[in-house]
Motif scaffolding. Structure first.
Motif, PDB file in Angstrom:
ATOM      1  N   GLY A  38      43.408  -4.500  27.509  1.00 43.88           N
ATOM      2  CA  GLY A  38      43.633  -3.440  28.472  1.00 43.88           C
ATOM      3  C   GLY A  38      42.393  -3.104  29.290  1.00 43.88           C
ATOM      4  O   GLY A  38      41.700  -3.982  29.781  1.00 43.88           O
ATOM      5  N   ASP A  39      42.115  -1.809  29.416  1.00 44.37           N
ATOM      6  CA  ASP A  39      40.974  -1.342  30.205  1.00 44.37           C
ATOM      7  C   ASP A  39      39.641  -1.825  29.642  1.00 44.37           C
ATOM      8  O   ASP A  39      38.666  -1.966  30.381  1.00 44.37           O
ATOM      9  N   LEU A  40      39.594  -2.072  28.347  1.00 46.28           N
ATOM     10  CA  LEU A  40      38.359  -2.531  27.733  1.00 46.28           C
ATOM     11  C   LEU A  40      37.917  -3.865  28.336  1.00 46.28           C
ATOM     12  O   LEU A  40      36.722  -4.101  28.523  1.00 46.28           O
ATOM     13  N   ASP A  41      38.863  -4.716  28.674  1.00 50.19           N
ATOM     14  CA  ASP A  41      38.520  -6.015  29.250  1.00 50.19           C
ATOM     15  C   ASP A  41      37.709  -5.845  30.528  1.00 50.19           C
ATOM     16  O   ASP A  41      36.680  -6.495  30.710  1.00 50.19           O
ATOM     17  N   GLU A  42      38.149  -4.959  31.406  1.00 50.47           N
ATOM     18  CA  GLU A  42      37.421  -4.713  32.662  1.00 50.47           C
ATOM     19  C   GLU A  42      36.045  -4.110  32.384  1.00 50.47           C
ATOM     20  O   GLU A  42      35.064  -4.451  33.038  1.00 50.47           O
ATOM     21  N   ALA A  43      35.973  -3.216  31.428  1.00 51.07           N
ATOM     22  CA  ALA A  43      34.687  -2.603  31.086  1.00 51.07           C
ATOM     23  C   ALA A  43      33.716  -3.663  30.562  1.00 51.07           C
ATOM     24  O   ALA A  43      32.531  -3.659  30.916  1.00 51.07           O
ATOM     25  N   LEU A  44      34.212  -4.571  29.750  1.00 48.61           N
ATOM     26  CA  LEU A  44      33.355  -5.631  29.208  1.00 48.61           C
ATOM     27  C   LEU A  44      32.847  -6.557  30.304  1.00 48.61           C
ATOM     28  O   LEU A  44      31.711  -7.025  30.256  1.00 48.61           O
ATOM     29  N   LYS A  45      33.688  -6.817  31.290  1.00 47.63           N
ATOM     30  CA  LYS A  45      33.273  -7.693  32.396  1.00 47.63           C
ATOM     31  C   LYS A  45      32.110  -7.091  33.177  1.00 47.63           C
ATOM     32  O   LYS A  45      31.249  -7.807  33.659  1.00 47.63           O
ATOM     33  N   SER A  46      32.081  -5.767  33.306  1.00 49.49           N
ATOM     34  CA  SER A  46      31.025  -5.130  34.096  1.00 49.49           C
ATOM     35  C   SER A  46      29.809  -4.738  33.256  1.00 49.49           C
ATOM     36  O   SER A  46      28.819  -4.265  33.799  1.00 49.49           O
ATOM     37  N   HIS A  47      29.887  -4.940  31.953  1.00 51.59           N
ATOM     38  CA  HIS A  47      28.781  -4.582  31.058  1.00 51.59           C
ATOM     39  C   HIS A  47      27.602  -5.534  31.276  1.00 51.59           C
ATOM     40  O   HIS A  47      27.782  -6.682  31.659  1.00 51.59           O
ATOM     41  N   ASP A  48      26.373  -5.064  31.020  1.00 49.96           N
ATOM     42  CA  ASP A  48      25.179  -5.903  31.134  1.00 49.96           C
ATOM     43  C   ASP A  48      25.005  -6.738  29.864  1.00 49.96           C
ATOM     44  O   ASP A  48      25.089  -6.199  28.753  1.00 49.96           O
ATOM     45  N   TYR A  49      24.730  -8.016  30.033  1.00 44.79           N
ATOM     46  CA  TYR A  49      24.519  -8.941  28.924  1.00 44.79           C
ATOM     47  C   TYR A  49      23.144  -9.566  29.038  1.00 44.79           C
ATOM     48  O   TYR A  49      22.622  -9.694  30.141  1.00 44.79           O
ATOM     49  N   PRO A  50      22.541  -9.924  27.905  1.00 47.52           N
ATOM     50  CA  PRO A  50      23.087  -9.877  26.553  1.00 47.52           C
ATOM     51  C   PRO A  50      23.166  -8.443  26.036  1.00 47.52           C
ATOM     52  O   PRO A  50      22.464  -7.551  26.515  1.00 47.52           O
ATOM     53  N   THR A  51      24.040  -8.274  25.051  1.00 49.53           N
ATOM     54  CA  THR A  51      24.237  -6.962  24.432  1.00 49.53           C
ATOM     55  C   THR A  51      24.506  -7.160  22.949  1.00 49.53           C
ATOM     56  O   THR A  51      24.747  -8.280  22.499  1.00 49.53           O
ATOM     57  N   THR A  52      24.472  -6.073  22.207  1.00 49.08           N
ATOM     58  CA  THR A  52      24.693  -6.157  20.753  1.00 49.08           C
ATOM     59  C   THR A  52      25.945  -5.384  20.362  1.00 49.08           C
ATOM     60  O   THR A  52      26.468  -4.590  21.142  1.00 49.08           O
ATOM     61  N   THR A  53      26.370  -5.614  19.143  1.00 53.55           N
ATOM     62  CA  THR A  53      27.520  -4.889  18.612  1.00 53.55           C
ATOM     63  C   THR A  53      27.256  -3.382  18.653  1.00 53.55           C
ATOM     64  O   THR A  53      28.123  -2.604  19.044  1.00 53.55           O
ATOM     65  N   THR A  54      26.057  -2.977  18.265  1.00 52.16           N
ATOM     66  CA  THR A  54      25.693  -1.558  18.259  1.00 52.16           C
ATOM     67  C   THR A  54      25.814  -0.957  19.654  1.00 52.16           C
ATOM     68  O   THR A  54      26.345   0.147  19.824  1.00 52.16           O
ATOM     69  N   GLU A  55      25.325  -1.679  20.654  1.00 53.61           N
ATOM     70  CA  GLU A  55      25.400  -1.188  22.028  1.00 53.61           C
ATOM     71  C   GLU A  55      26.849  -1.109  22.506  1.00 53.61           C
ATOM     72  O   GLU A  55      27.222  -0.156  23.211  1.00 53.61           O
ATOM     73  N   LEU A  56      27.664  -2.065  22.105  1.00 53.03           N
ATOM     74  CA  LEU A  56      29.081  -2.043  22.496  1.00 53.03           C
ATOM     75  C   LEU A  56      29.799  -0.856  21.871  1.00 53.03           C
ATOM     76  O   LEU A  56      30.600  -0.185  22.530  1.00 53.03           O
ATOM     77  N   VAL A  57      29.512  -0.592  20.607  1.00 51.54           N
ATOM     78  CA  VAL A  57      30.152   0.540  19.928  1.00 51.54           C
ATOM     79  C   VAL A  57      29.718   1.845  20.589  1.00 51.54           C
ATOM     80  O   VAL A  57      30.539   2.743  20.810  1.00 51.54           O
ATOM     81  N   ALA A  58      28.442   1.951  20.948  1.00 52.17           N
ATOM     82  CA  ALA A  58      27.963   3.170  21.602  1.00 52.17           C
ATOM     83  C   ALA A  58      28.644   3.370  22.957  1.00 52.17           C
ATOM     84  O   ALA A  58      28.989   4.490  23.331  1.00 52.17           O
ATOM     85  N   ALA A  59      28.862   2.277  23.680  1.00 51.44           N
ATOM     86  CA  ALA A  59      29.439   2.389  25.018  1.00 51.44           C
ATOM     87  C   ALA A  59      30.960   2.470  25.020  1.00 51.44           C
ATOM     88  O   ALA A  59      31.552   3.189  25.835  1.00 51.44           O
ATOM     89  N   TYR A  60      31.613   1.736  24.123  1.00 52.65           N
ATOM     90  CA  TYR A  60      33.076   1.600  24.198  1.00 52.65           C
ATOM     91  C   TYR A  60      33.794   1.874  22.875  1.00 52.65           C
ATOM     92  O   TYR A  60      34.970   1.572  22.732  1.00 52.65           O
ATOM     93  N   GLY A  61      33.106   2.456  21.929  1.00 48.51           N
ATOM     94  CA  GLY A  61      33.682   2.665  20.598  1.00 48.51           C
ATOM     95  C   GLY A  61      34.973   3.458  20.586  1.00 48.51           C
ATOM     96  O   GLY A  61      35.800   3.303  19.686  1.00 48.51           O
ATOM     97  N   ASP A  62      35.189   4.309  21.584  1.00 44.43           N
ATOM     98  CA  ASP A  62      36.407   5.138  21.628  1.00 44.43           C
ATOM     99  C   ASP A  62      37.605   4.415  22.240  1.00 44.43           C
ATOM    100  O   ASP A  62      38.726   4.918  22.164  1.00 44.43           O
ATOM    101  N   TYR A  63      37.372   3.252  22.874  1.00 43.10           N
ATOM    102  CA  TYR A  63      38.507   2.503  23.438  1.00 43.10           C
ATOM    103  C   TYR A  63      39.459   2.136  22.320  1.00 43.10           C
ATOM    104  O   TYR A  63      39.047   1.654  21.269  1.00 43.10           O
ATOM    105  N   GLU A  64      40.740   2.380  22.538  1.00 39.58           N
ATOM    106  CA  GLU A  64      41.731   2.085  21.508  1.00 39.58           C
ATOM    107  C   GLU A  64      42.413   0.759  21.795  1.00 39.58           C
ATOM    108  O   GLU A  64      42.808   0.477  22.926  1.00 39.58           O
ATOM    109  N   LEU A  65      42.537  -0.047  20.736  1.00 42.82           N
ATOM    110  CA  LEU A  65      43.180  -1.344  20.829  1.00 42.82           C
ATOM    111  C   LEU A  65      44.513  -1.305  20.106  1.00 42.82           C
ATOM    112  O   LEU A  65      44.639  -0.679  19.050  1.00 42.82           O
TER     113      LEU A  65
END
Length: 110
Positions: A46-73
């Motif tokens: 869903g919306d998480l896919d678009e958010a991931l595309k615009s995210h800066d890489y490289p990134t870590t699991t910790t950074e992803l959880v901080a930025a998108y941890g509330d996204y529901e799958l």
């Protein structure tokens, strides 16, 4: 070589063989490439896919959880926050959105 029918046929056969060899070389060169995810898998996020595309890489699991941890799958008819999905993994580094999608889809069993 004389310019006759047999000569032209031989030349065409050699060109076909060269073309086949080039195609095989290209296929072998691409053998190490990851296959792209199918569109239906990216839609599952869903919306998480678009958010991931615009995210800066490289990134870590910790950074992803901080930025998108509330996204529901959507997982087997239930919704689960990304933070819960990634909580079972070690802190990893991801070089691209596709790497993150592969990891998430692997964790949710799709």
């Amino acid at each position: 070589m004389p310019d006759d029918r047999q000569g032209r046929e031989n030349q065409a056969d050699r060109e076909e063989n060269r073309q086949r060899e080039r195609e095989l070389e290209e296929a072998e060169a691409r053998g190490d490439e990851k296959e792209p995810l199918f569109d239906d898998e990216s839609v599952r996020l869903g919306d998480l896919d678009e958010a991931l595309k615009s995210h800066d890489y490289p990134t870590t699991t910790t950074e992803l959880v901080a930025a998108y941890g509330d996204y529901e799958l959507e997982i087997q008819g239930n919704k689960k926050p990304l933070a819960d999905v990634l909580s079972s993994t070690d802190d990893q580094t991801y070089d691209a959105a596709e790497d993150v999608r592969r990891r998430i889809l692997g964790l949710i069993g799709r």
